[in-house]
Design a protein around this motif. Structure first.
Motif, mmCIF file in Angstrom:
data_model
loop_
_atom_site.group_PDB
_atom_site.id
_atom_site.type_symbol
_atom_site.label_atom_id
_atom_site.label_comp_id
_atom_site.label_asym_id
_atom_site.label_seq_id
_atom_site.Cartn_x
_atom_site.Cartn_y
_atom_site.Cartn_z
ATOM 1 N N GLN A 1 38.390 32.802 34.168
ATOM 2 C CA GLN A 1 37.756 33.574 33.104
ATOM 3 C C GLN A 1 36.712 34.525 33.683
ATOM 4 O O GLN A 1 36.587 35.669 33.235
ATOM 5 N N ALA A 2 35.957 34.075 34.675
ATOM 6 C CA ALA A 2 34.948 34.921 35.307
ATOM 7 C C ALA A 2 35.610 36.098 36.018
ATOM 8 O O ALA A 2 35.125 37.231 35.946
ATOM 9 N N GLN A 3 36.739 35.846 36.683
ATOM 10 C CA GLN A 3 37.449 36.926 37.366
ATOM 11 C C GLN A 3 37.976 37.950 36.372
ATOM 12 O O GLN A 3 37.892 39.161 36.597
ATOM 13 N N LYS A 4 38.522 37.469 35.239
ATOM 14 C CA LYS A 4 39.032 38.387 34.213
ATOM 15 C C LYS A 4 37.907 39.237 33.636
ATOM 16 O O LYS A 4 38.068 40.442 33.432
ATOM 17 N N ALA A 5 36.757 38.611 33.367
ATOM 18 C CA ALA A 5 35.628 39.344 32.800
ATOM 19 C C ALA A 5 35.121 40.400 33.779
ATOM 20 O O ALA A 5 34.824 41.532 33.379
ATOM 21 N N LEU A 6 35.031 40.058 35.051
ATOM 22 C CA LEU A 6 34.574 41.002 36.060
ATOM 23 C C LEU A 6 35.554 42.162 36.197
ATOM 24 O O LEU A 6 35.158 43.324 36.276
ATOM 25 N N SER A 7 36.847 41.857 36.176
ATOM 26 C CA SER A 7 37.864 42.891 36.285
ATOM 27 C C SER A 7 37.806 43.841 35.090
ATOM 28 O O SER A 7 37.900 45.064 35.247
ATOM 29 N N MET A 8 37.644 43.273 33.887
ATOM 30 C CA MET A 8 37.570 44.106 32.694
ATOM 31 C C MET A 8 36.323 44.987 32.732
ATOM 32 O O MET A 8 36.385 46.177 32.409
ATOM 33 N N GLY A 9 35.208 44.426 33.170
ATOM 34 C CA GLY A 9 33.980 45.203 33.275
ATOM 35 C C GLY A 9 34.115 46.353 34.255
ATOM 36 O O GLY A 9 33.675 47.472 33.984
ATOM 37 N N LYS A 10 34.762 46.092 35.384
ATOM 38 C CA LYS A 10 34.961 47.155 36.373
ATOM 39 C C LYS A 10 35.859 48.255 35.830
ATOM 40 O O LYS A 10 35.597 49.447 36.024
ATOM 41 N N SER A 11 36.934 47.876 35.126
ATOM 42 C CA SER A 11 37.852 48.887 34.606
ATOM 43 C C SER A 11 37.191 49.720 33.504
ATOM 44 O O SER A 11 37.450 50.907 33.382
ATOM 45 N N ILE A 12 36.314 49.105 32.721
ATOM 46 C CA ILE A 12 35.598 49.856 31.686
ATOM 47 C C ILE A 12 34.638 50.849 32.340
ATOM 48 O O ILE A 12 34.544 52.002 31.917
ATOM 49 N N LEU A 13 33.932 50.412 33.373
ATOM 50 C CA LEU A 13 32.978 51.297 34.041
ATOM 51 C C LEU A 13 33.670 52.474 34.725
ATOM 52 O O LEU A 13 33.119 53.573 34.772
ATOM 53 N N THR A 14 34.856 52.260 35.248
ATOM 54 C CA THR A 14 35.561 53.346 35.924
ATOM 55 C C THR A 14 36.328 54.225 34.941
ATOM 56 O O THR A 14 36.815 55.285 35.310
ATOM 57 N N GLY A 15 36.443 53.761 33.684
ATOM 58 C CA GLY A 15 37.152 54.548 32.679
ATOM 59 C C GLY A 15 38.655 54.351 32.704
ATOM 60 O O GLY A 15 39.396 55.113 32.087
ATOM 61 N N ARG A 16 39.132 53.329 33.383
ATOM 62 C CA ARG A 16 40.581 53.104 33.487
ATOM 63 C C ARG A 16 41.081 52.052 32.503
ATOM 64 O O ARG A 16 42.245 51.688 32.533
ATOM 65 N N ALA A 17 40.212 51.575 31.627
ATOM 66 C CA ALA A 17 40.610 50.534 30.674
ATOM 67 C C ALA A 17 41.519 51.137 29.604
ATOM 68 O O ALA A 17 41.145 52.069 28.913
ATOM 69 N N GLU A 18 42.732 50.597 29.483
ATOM 70 C CA GLU A 18 43.674 51.091 28.487
ATOM 71 C C GLU A 18 43.935 50.067 27.396
ATOM 72 O O GLU A 18 44.208 50.423 26.263
ATOM 73 N N GLY A 19 43.851 48.784 27.710
ATOM 74 C CA GLY A 19 44.163 47.749 26.742
ATOM 75 C C GLY A 19 42.942 47.175 26.059
ATOM 76 O O GLY A 19 43.016 46.133 25.427
ATOM 77 N N PHE A 20 41.809 47.842 26.195
ATOM 78 C CA PHE A 20 40.578 47.322 25.625
ATOM 79 C C PHE A 20 39.911 48.435 24.842
ATOM 80 O O PHE A 20 39.664 49.522 25.359
ATOM 81 N N ILE A 21 39.614 48.191 23.560
ATOM 82 C CA ILE A 21 39.004 49.203 22.702
ATOM 83 C C ILE A 21 37.535 48.858 22.527
ATOM 84 O O ILE A 21 37.178 47.736 22.182
ATOM 85 N N TYR A 22 36.669 49.812 22.759
ATOM 86 C CA TYR A 22 35.243 49.605 22.586
ATOM 87 C C TYR A 22 34.638 50.903 22.067
ATOM 88 O O TYR A 22 35.165 51.998 22.298
ATOM 89 N N PRO A 23 33.531 50.829 21.344
ATOM 90 C CA PRO A 23 32.947 52.042 20.750
ATOM 91 C C PRO A 23 32.378 52.974 21.812
ATOM 92 O O PRO A 23 31.661 52.541 22.714
#
Length: 59
Positions: free
Chosen positions: A27-49
């Motif tokens: 779970q920690a690895q998934k959270a870190l990966s999601m955070g990194k992808s959001i910061l780089t702007g590459r997140a496609e499967g995650f919607i945030y305001p």
């Protein structure tokens, strides 16, 4: 009359603890990966305001 339960073996105890820790690590690895992808702007499967341009000017 109440009878004491049998003692759990050390291997069973250790196995349960290892499973619990593995789940937490994944779970920690998934959270870190999601955070990194959001910061780089590459997140496609995650919607945030997204902050609007108007909101940034007011702050």
């Amino acid at each position: 009359m109440a009878v004491p339960k049998k003692k759990t073996s050390n291997s069973k105890r250790d196995k349960r603890k290892a499973t619990w820790k593995r789940k937490a690590t994944l779970q920690a690895q998934k959270a870190l990966s999601m955070g990194k992808s959001i910061l780089t702007g590459r997140a496609e499967g995650f919607i945030y305001p997204q902050p609007d341009a108007e909101d940034e000017e007011e702050s």
